[in-house]
Design a protein around this motif. Structure first.
Motif, mmCIF file in Angstrom:
data_model
loop_
_atom_site.group_PDB
_atom_site.id
_atom_site.type_symbol
_atom_site.label_atom_id
_atom_site.label_comp_id
_atom_site.label_asym_id
_atom_site.label_seq_id
_atom_site.Cartn_x
_atom_site.Cartn_y
_atom_site.Cartn_z
ATOM 1 N N UNK A 1 -0.973 -13.414 32.527
ATOM 2 C CA UNK A 1 -1.094 -13.505 33.991
ATOM 3 C C UNK A 1 0.283 -13.522 34.651
ATOM 4 N N UNK A 2 1.218 -14.306 34.085
ATOM 5 C CA UNK A 2 2.553 -14.403 34.681
ATOM 6 C C UNK A 2 3.292 -13.072 34.554
ATOM 7 N N UNK A 3 3.151 -12.413 33.409
ATOM 8 C CA UNK A 3 3.815 -11.115 33.238
ATOM 9 C C UNK A 3 3.300 -10.117 34.264
ATOM 10 N N UNK A 4 2.001 -10.127 34.524
ATOM 11 C CA UNK A 4 1.445 -9.207 35.521
ATOM 12 C C UNK A 4 2.007 -9.528 36.912
ATOM 13 N N UNK A 5 2.140 -10.810 37.219
ATOM 14 C CA UNK A 5 2.719 -11.199 38.507
ATOM 15 C C UNK A 5 4.179 -10.742 38.610
ATOM 16 N N UNK A 6 4.906 -10.826 37.500
ATOM 17 C CA UNK A 6 6.299 -10.368 37.501
ATOM 18 C C UNK A 6 6.355 -8.843 37.729
ATOM 19 N N UNK A 7 5.425 -8.114 37.141
ATOM 20 C CA UNK A 7 5.379 -6.668 37.363
ATOM 21 C C UNK A 7 5.077 -6.361 38.825
ATOM 22 N N UNK A 8 4.166 -7.115 39.430
ATOM 23 C CA UNK A 8 3.857 -6.906 40.844
ATOM 24 C C UNK A 8 5.100 -7.146 41.698
ATOM 25 N N UNK A 9 5.835 -8.217 41.389
ATOM 26 C CA UNK A 9 7.058 -8.510 42.135
ATOM 27 C C UNK A 9 8.087 -7.405 41.950
ATOM 28 N N UNK A 10 8.181 -6.883 40.726
ATOM 29 C CA UNK A 10 9.127 -5.797 40.465
ATOM 30 C C UNK A 10 8.770 -4.562 41.275
ATOM 31 N N UNK A 11 7.455 -4.276 41.392
ATOM 32 C CA UNK A 11 7.025 -3.113 42.175
ATOM 33 C C UNK A 11 7.343 -3.298 43.651
ATOM 34 N N UNK A 12 7.132 -4.506 44.161
ATOM 35 C CA UNK A 12 7.406 -4.781 45.570
ATOM 36 C C UNK A 12 8.897 -4.696 45.864
ATOM 37 N N UNK A 13 9.705 -5.204 44.934
ATOM 38 C CA UNK A 13 11.164 -5.227 45.134
ATOM 39 C C UNK A 13 11.826 -3.902 44.800
ATOM 40 N N UNK A 14 11.040 -2.943 44.324
ATOM 41 C CA UNK A 14 11.603 -1.615 44.036
ATOM 42 C C UNK A 14 12.385 -1.556 42.748
ATOM 43 N N UNK A 15 12.065 -2.454 41.781
ATOM 44 C CA UNK A 15 12.754 -2.404 40.502
ATOM 45 C C UNK A 15 12.473 -1.066 39.809
ATOM 46 N N UNK A 16 13.520 -0.452 39.253
ATOM 47 C CA UNK A 16 13.341 0.867 38.630
ATOM 48 C C UNK A 16 12.528 0.726 37.361
ATOM 49 N N UNK A 17 11.679 1.712 37.123
ATOM 50 C CA UNK A 17 10.880 1.770 35.918
ATOM 51 C C UNK A 17 10.600 3.226 35.608
ATOM 52 N N UNK A 18 10.110 3.497 34.402
ATOM 53 C CA UNK A 18 9.828 4.871 34.010
ATOM 54 C C UNK A 18 8.449 4.944 33.417
ATOM 55 N N UNK A 19 7.844 6.138 33.489
ATOM 56 C CA UNK A 19 6.523 6.379 32.918
ATOM 57 C C UNK A 19 6.689 6.663 31.425
ATOM 58 N N UNK A 20 5.973 5.898 30.584
ATOM 59 C CA UNK A 20 6.008 6.129 29.149
ATOM 60 C C UNK A 20 4.575 6.340 28.674
ATOM 61 N N UNK A 21 4.383 7.267 27.772
ATOM 62 C CA UNK A 21 3.042 7.505 27.249
ATOM 63 C C UNK A 21 2.697 6.461 26.228
ATOM 64 N N UNK A 22 1.372 6.161 26.138
ATOM 65 C CA UNK A 22 0.937 5.146 25.186
ATOM 66 C C UNK A 22 0.915 5.722 23.785
#
Length: 239
Positions: free
Chosen positions: A218-239
């Motif tokens: 749950x906390x990791x998902x919240x951190x990801x949401x915060x990263x998306x809101x703050x514009x933290x860079x990320x990349x698309x990776x295939x599973x």
């Protein structure tokens, strides 16, 4: 020789009896875990359904408030046009503005509350998926497929266990955020995290102290949401 063979046979029978008792205890323990997991699944599903019903109720109220807001905005536009020709309509205009502002604030508060309830609903579903036993029934598999389709959550096996989340970035809901953990000698290790989170190692330390995997997810998902809101860079990776 025969006397020694008789002693060996007795020892063998005792050993086999002890192993059979151990197997029976393992089977009984497995049944108890399955029963507990089924009960937890049913309770979590009821909670999720209740939250879904609350969400539907708030959507109806939100629609009603939007209709009221549109009517008030129309009234405000009419009042402003009258004010141009008749200064006596000033008080009516001011009242309309005040009502529109109050309704807009009420609408904004309701939207925030609805988003909070939506997150509670998703968290309930995540708890259900993380805590459900791997030997669940077909109903559990169907529920997981439903959550994957509509809520963007899935668990992928491999070297470790990968937790994948989408529908996090409101502007790019298809982008996947994920982390991968592995349990080694009763300790969790973080193998991957995309995007990288600065406090992820501290969270893993807390996980190893509490062994609360649901809280960690749950906390990791919240951190990801915060990263998306703050514009933290990320990349698309295939599973």
């Amino acid at each position: 020789m025969d006397g020694g063979g008789g002693v060996d046979a007795v020892d063998l029978r005792r050993s086999m009896a002890a192993q059979r008792l151990a197997f029976e205890r393992q089977i009984a323990d497995g049944r108890e875990r399955t029963k507990a997991s089924t009960s937890a699944f049913s309770a979590s599903l009821l909670s999720a359904r209740s939250l879904a019903n609350h969400t539907i109720s708030h959507r109806e109220k939100l629609k009603e408030l939007k209709d009221r807001l549109r009517k008030l905005e129309a009234d405000l536009a009419e009042a402003l046009s009258i004010q141009v020709s008749k200064g006596t309509k000033y008080e009516l205009t001011r009242e309309s503005i005040s009502n529109a502002t109050a309704t807009n604030e009420q609408l904004r508060t309701l939207v925030i509350d609805q988003r909070a309830r939506r997150d509670e609903y998703r968290h309930a579903i995540e708890a259900l998926e993380v805590n459900s036993d791997a030997t669940g029934t077909n109903n559990l598999e169907e529920a997981i497929m439903w959550y994957k389709k509509f809520l963007g959550f899935q668990v992928v096996g491999g070297e470790g266990v990968k937790f994948v989340f989408s529908k996090i970035d409101l502007h790019n809901p298809d982008i996947e955020f994920f982390f991968c953990i592995k349990l080694n000698k009763d300790r969790y290790n973080l193998l991957q995290c995309n995007p990288s989170l600065k406090d992820s190692e501290e969270l893993v330390k807390d996980l190893n102290c509490t062994n609360d995997l649901f809280k960690f997810v749950r906390i990791m998902r919240e951190r990801f949401q915060a990263a998306a809101i703050n514009g933290t860079s990320y990349c698309m990776l295939s599973l």
